[in-house]
Design a protein around this motif. Structure first.
Motif, PDB file in Angstrom:
ATOM      1  N   LEU A 608       0.828  -1.209   0.000  1.00 26.69           N
ATOM      2  CA  LEU A 608       0.000   0.000   0.000  1.00 26.69           C
ATOM      3  C   LEU A 608       0.863   1.261   0.000  1.00 26.69           C
ATOM      4  O   LEU A 608       0.520   2.265  -0.636  1.00 26.69           O
ATOM      5  CB  LEU A 608      -0.936  -0.013   1.209  1.00 26.69           C
ATOM      6  N   CYS A 609       1.993   1.207   0.691  1.00 27.17           N
ATOM      7  CA  CYS A 609       2.903   2.359   0.685  1.00 27.17           C
ATOM      8  C   CYS A 609       3.617   2.493  -0.661  1.00 27.17           C
ATOM      9  O   CYS A 609       3.772   3.599  -1.188  1.00 27.17           O
ATOM     10  CB  CYS A 609       3.924   2.225   1.801  1.00 27.17           C
ATOM     11  N   LEU A 610       4.065   1.370  -1.216  1.00 29.82           N
ATOM     12  CA  LEU A 610       4.782   1.397  -2.486  1.00 29.82           C
ATOM     13  C   LEU A 610       3.922   2.001  -3.590  1.00 29.82           C
ATOM     14  O   LEU A 610       4.407   2.776  -4.421  1.00 29.82           O
ATOM     15  CB  LEU A 610       5.205  -0.026  -2.878  1.00 29.82           C
ATOM     16  N   THR A 611       2.651   1.671  -3.604  1.00 31.30           N
ATOM     17  CA  THR A 611       1.748   2.136  -4.661  1.00 31.30           C
ATOM     18  C   THR A 611       1.088   3.473  -4.341  1.00 31.30           C
ATOM     19  O   THR A 611       0.272   3.960  -5.132  1.00 31.30           O
ATOM     20  CB  THR A 611       0.659   1.077  -4.907  1.00 31.30           C
ATOM     21  N   GLY A 612       1.418   4.072  -3.181  1.00 31.26           N
ATOM     22  CA  GLY A 612       0.862   5.366  -2.825  1.00 31.26           C
ATOM     23  C   GLY A 612      -0.590   5.331  -2.393  1.00 31.26           C
ATOM     24  O   GLY A 612      -1.242   6.376  -2.298  1.00 31.26           O
ATOM     25  N   LYS A 613      -1.117   4.142  -2.107  1.00 29.57           N
ATOM     26  CA  LYS A 613      -2.511   4.037  -1.672  1.00 29.57           C
ATOM     27  C   LYS A 613      -2.669   4.333  -0.185  1.00 29.57           C
ATOM     28  O   LYS A 613      -3.792   4.455   0.320  1.00 29.57           O
ATOM     29  CB  LYS A 613      -3.053   2.646  -2.006  1.00 29.57           C
ATOM     30  N   ALA A 614      -1.552   4.443   0.528  1.00 34.17           N
ATOM     31  CA  ALA A 614      -1.574   4.831   1.941  1.00 34.17           C
ATOM     32  C   ALA A 614      -0.344   5.684   2.213  1.00 34.17           C
ATOM     33  O   ALA A 614       0.755   5.351   1.749  1.00 34.17           O
ATOM     34  CB  ALA A 614      -1.588   3.602   2.842  1.00 34.17           C
ATOM     35  N   GLU A 615      -0.550   6.765   2.936  1.00 33.77           N
ATOM     36  CA  GLU A 615       0.554   7.674   3.247  1.00 33.77           C
ATOM     37  C   GLU A 615       0.460   8.137   4.690  1.00 33.77           C
ATOM     38  O   GLU A 615      -0.635   8.307   5.230  1.00 33.77           O
ATOM     39  CB  GLU A 615       0.523   8.902   2.335  1.00 33.77           C
ATOM     40  N   PRO A 616       1.613   8.348   5.352  1.00 32.50           N
ATOM     41  CA  PRO A 616       1.602   8.866   6.729  1.00 32.50           C
ATOM     42  C   PRO A 616       0.918  10.218   6.806  1.00 32.50           C
ATOM     43  O   PRO A 616       0.944  11.005   5.850  1.00 32.50           O
ATOM     44  CB  PRO A 616       3.095   8.964   7.076  1.00 32.50           C
ATOM     45  N   LYS A 617       0.311  10.501   7.945  1.00 35.40           N
ATOM     46  CA  LYS A 617      -0.396  11.766   8.132  1.00 35.40           C
ATOM     47  C   LYS A 617       0.528  12.888   8.565  1.00 35.40           C
ATOM     48  O   LYS A 617       0.270  14.065   8.295  1.00 35.40           O
ATOM     49  CB  LYS A 617      -1.508  11.589   9.167  1.00 35.40           C
ATOM     50  N   CYS A 618       1.599  12.528   9.268  1.00 32.94           N
ATOM     51  CA  CYS A 618       2.502  13.555   9.784  1.00 32.94           C
ATOM     52  C   CYS A 618       3.382  14.080   8.650  1.00 32.94           C
ATOM     53  O   CYS A 618       4.143  13.322   8.042  1.00 32.94           O
ATOM     54  CB  CYS A 618       3.365  12.985  10.908  1.00 32.94           C
ATOM     55  N   LYS A 619       3.284  15.363   8.363  1.00 33.46           N
ATOM     56  CA  LYS A 619       4.043  15.978   7.274  1.00 33.46           C
ATOM     57  C   LYS A 619       5.125  16.919   7.802  1.00 33.46           C
ATOM     58  O   LYS A 619       5.648  17.748   7.061  1.00 33.46           O
ATOM     59  CB  LYS A 619       3.094  16.757   6.364  1.00 33.46           C
ATOM     60  N   MET A 620       5.491  16.762   9.050  1.00 32.42           N
ATOM     61  CA  MET A 620       6.478  17.641   9.662  1.00 32.42           C
ATOM     62  C   MET A 620       7.830  17.494   8.964  1.00 32.42           C
ATOM     63  O   MET A 620       8.256  16.390   8.617  1.00 32.42           O
ATOM     64  CB  MET A 620       6.606  17.287  11.150  1.00 32.42           C
ATOM     65  N   ASP A 621       8.491  18.596   8.756  1.00 33.98           N
ATOM     66  CA  ASP A 621       9.824  18.615   8.138  1.00 33.98           C
ATOM     67  C   ASP A 621      10.863  18.459   9.249  1.00 33.98           C
ATOM     68  O   ASP A 621      11.284  19.430   9.871  1.00 33.98           O
ATOM     69  CB  ASP A 621      10.036  19.919   7.372  1.00 33.98           C
ATOM     70  N   PHE A 622      11.262  17.222   9.505  1.00 29.63           N
ATOM     71  CA  PHE A 622      12.150  16.948  10.632  1.00 29.63           C
ATOM     72  C   PHE A 622      13.574  17.399  10.346  1.00 29.63           C
ATOM     73  O   PHE A 622      14.075  17.286   9.222  1.00 29.63           O
ATOM     74  CB  PHE A 622      12.140  15.448  10.967  1.00 29.63           C
ATOM     75  N   LYS A 623      14.219  17.873  11.376  1.00 36.70           N
ATOM     76  CA  LYS A 623      15.612  18.302  11.274  1.00 36.70           C
ATOM     77  C   LYS A 623      16.523  17.104  11.155  1.00 36.70           C
ATOM     78  O   LYS A 623      17.533  17.138  10.454  1.00 36.70           O
ATOM     79  CB  LYS A 623      15.972  19.146  12.495  1.00 36.70           C
ATOM     80  N   TYR A 624      16.173  16.049  11.875  1.00 31.54           N
ATOM     81  CA  TYR A 624      17.063  14.873  11.915  1.00 31.54           C
ATOM     82  C   TYR A 624      16.534  13.772  11.013  1.00 31.54           C
ATOM     83  O   TYR A 624      15.356  13.481  11.001  1.00 31.54           O
ATOM     84  CB  TYR A 624      17.189  14.354  13.361  1.00 31.54           C
TER      85      TYR A 624
END
Length: 624
Positions: A608-624
């Protein structure tokens, strides 16, 4: 808790004396609404019957300091009805995921409660499904659900109980009818792998024995050590296991003392005893999927259907490793089940419970138990590290800062525990069972780990510390994040200095650079940008490949590095499993013990992740 609530705990006259099975009953009257509502709990567990029919069971598994109660709302006709309750207090014969504080039954329904214990009964350890409730044998006519029984119904005794009862964290489990594929010569076969509450209706006089199986074996040869036998295409004729046995004397009904798992039930009758009718109710977590199986390419569809069914059969009021054997919630399995739940159902409820319980298992030194709840404590160091990864997953897929902050202290203490296991050479030497993957024959411990450590345990810790830094950053704890990054980089640098082999361009598993595995390479790539490792892996002819469990980390690395061809090549091993007559995914690719094992379901998440059918909700631009 007020006095009235405390006094609603009931017990047998003189209390329980484990192992013991007891019945409670109450004649109650339902008003014109036709709904009977109440709350209940039990220690250890109970099944509730309304007019002889199984209506509810519980409470859900949890921690001793977080005991659960359940709300029950039963629709029926107005008027008088009989409520009967079977309470299990089996002590050493209870299930491996069952804990106890003080045996008893709690219910908010008031009235003339009566009780009796099943006296003519003996218990035996289950085999080979060693983690479930005991087998039993009795000469009594087992018809208590209808309010009869062999003994006298006595007034209950009440006792004060100081525990606080908490509402169940989960929605109501499914309870749907299942019809067997076939019934022949006492063998009941199901078309799919099932987790079922079974009710049997009998007549006549004699004895009845019932036992359940995942599958038949091709021969009588069976290893008592690792519980393995040759299964072929799961069409073997030899069944292994001990039964429940009880007496029939006239018409009666029996509902099993626990839900059972597998594809077969075998029932044997003596005398004139016979089965008049059988009923099966599927149980499990109520998933509501956000994807369609038809969206999956046809060549992957059988494997994905198996992954989906595996997730379902291993998710109940807890995640569990397998429904037939242990039924224990291990961190290594639960992390993958949680990821599948996020991606395939946009659901975090059962994952929240898992994280809360794992945090409750934390020891004084900061270590997290490998499985919980469990009668026997166990320590697997890699699972302490994976607990931190599991919390990071939750952050990414749910973006719930309040819950992350609730669990974060446990992750911090777990990290501190890991750091405390460092020795003078800078590596971690954590005590316990250093299991990584069943691919290694010595209890899943990598070759060359005799010194007490290996590259894999250190690379996984470096990854966990890096992800902990992101958790700290997410919770606006910048100084703590910087500290964890420093610890992660120091550990990775030390691991690289000791284990990286310049000639092969790969990380060895051992300090002598004799043994190499995919495990070390993919963990190094998940924690650092090291694309050359992909090119160097084929140079080692004896590179240990990841098993069905650790292939999750391989697939994750392949997806993140854009190695779609390697991703698809690894997926072929799951497609091959679909040719073995399986309906669920096994514990290992070859010669598995369990035919249904949670960790194999991770391909659902990765696809599901490979095909883009599911994506994480957190879009924070992490420093690390």
């Amino acid at each position: 808790m007020n006095e009235q609530i405390k006094k609603q705990w009931m017990t047998l006259p003189g209390g329980f004396n484990t192992p013991e099975m007891a019945w409670f009953k109450l004649e109650t009257c339902v008003d014109e609404t036709g709904v009977l509502e109440f709350e209940f709990s039990a220690d250890e567990t109970c099944q509730i019957f309304l007019d002889g029919v199984l209506a509810a069971y519980g409470p859900g598994h949890s921690a001793a300091k977080y005991w659960l109660k359940q709300k029950c709302s039963l629709k029926t006709s107005p008027g008088k009805h009989l409520l009967t309750v079977r309470v299990l207090a089996l002590g050493k014969f209870s299930a491996q995921n069952q804990i106890s504080v003080r045996n008893g039954f709690y219910c908010t329904l008031q009235g003339n409660w009566r009780c009796q214990k099943v006296s003519d009964i003996t218990y035996a350890a289950p085999w080979p499904d060693w983690g479930v409730y005991a087998r039993f044998k009795t000469d009594e006519n087992f018809n208590y659900a209808a309010g009869s029984g062999a003994g006298e119904w006595m007034p209950v005794e009440y006792f004060d109980d100081t525990r606080t009862l908490h509402d169940s964290m989960l929605p109501q489990l499914i309870h749907g009818t299942v019809t067997p594929e076939s019934v022949s010569d006492g063998l009941v076969k199901f078309d799919d792998y099932e987790c079922l509450w079974s009710t049997w209706h009998f007549s006549g006089k004699g004895t009845v024995s019932i036992r359940w199986f995942e599958t038949g074996y091709l021969s009588r040869v069976f290893s008592h050590h690792n519980l393995k036998g040759e299964k072929g295409r799961r069409d073997g004729k030899f069944f292994i296991g001990n039964p429940d046995t009880f007496t029939i004397d006239g018409e009666c009904s029996f509902t099993d003392i626990q839900w059972r798992a597998g594809r077969y039930a075998q029932i044997s009758c003596t005398g004139t005893a016979k089965v008049e009718k059988m009923e099966f109710r599927r149980t499990g977590y109520p998933f509501a999927y956000t994807f369609e199986m038809n969206d999956i390419p046809e060549k992957y569809r059988p494997a994905m259907q198996m992954a989906k069914r595996t997730l379902e059969c291993c998710s109940h009021d807890l995640f569990m490793d397998c429904p037939y054997y242990e039924r224990l919630m291990y961190i290594g399995d639960a992390r993958m089940e949680a990821l599948c739940t996020y991606a395939a159902a946009n659901d975090s409820v059962i994952a929240r419970k898992a994280l809360k319980l794992f945090a409750m298992s934390q020891q004084e030194n900061g270590a997290i138990l490998s499985r919980f709840p469990a009668k026997v404590e166990q320590m697997i160091p890699s699972f302490v590290e994976i607990f931190i990864l599991m919390l990071h997953d939750f952050m990414m897929w749910n973006d719930d800062r309040d819950f992350v902050q609730e669990i974060l202290p446990a992750a911090r203490e777990a990290a501190d525990y890991l750091i405390s296991c460092r020795k003078d050479d800078g590596l971690l030497y954590p005590p316990g069972w250093n299991f990584i993957d069943w691919i290694w024959p010595q209890r899943g411990i990598p070759y060359g780990s005799d010194c007490g450590t290996n590259s894999i345990i250190n690379l996984l810790a470096a990854l966990a510390l890096k992800q902990l830094a992101r958790l700290e950053e997410y919770c606006n704890c910048d100084d703590a994040a910087a500290l964890r990054i420093q610890q992660s980089e120091e550990l990775f640098k030390t691991t690289q200095e000791i284990y990286f082999d310049k000639d092969t361009g790969l990380f060895s598993d051992d300090k002598e650079h004799k043994f190499y595995s995919e495990h070390a390479q993919v963990l190094a790539m998940l924690s650092h940008d090291l694309p050359d490792l992909w090119d160097n892996m084929p140079k080692i002819s004896k590179l240990t490949a990841c098993g069905i469990y650790f292939s999750s980390y391989y697939l994750e690395a392949a997806r993140l590095y854009g190695k779609t061809e390697l991703f698809e090549k690894r997926m072929e091993q799951w497609c091959d499993l679909a040719e073995l007559g399986l309906k669920t995914l096994p514990e290992e690719f070859t010669m598995p013990r369990s035919d249904c094992h949670a960790w194999g379901s991770h391909i659902l998440y990765h696809w599901l992740c490979l095909t883009g059918k599911a994506e994480p909700k957190c879009k924070m631009d992490f420093k690390y």
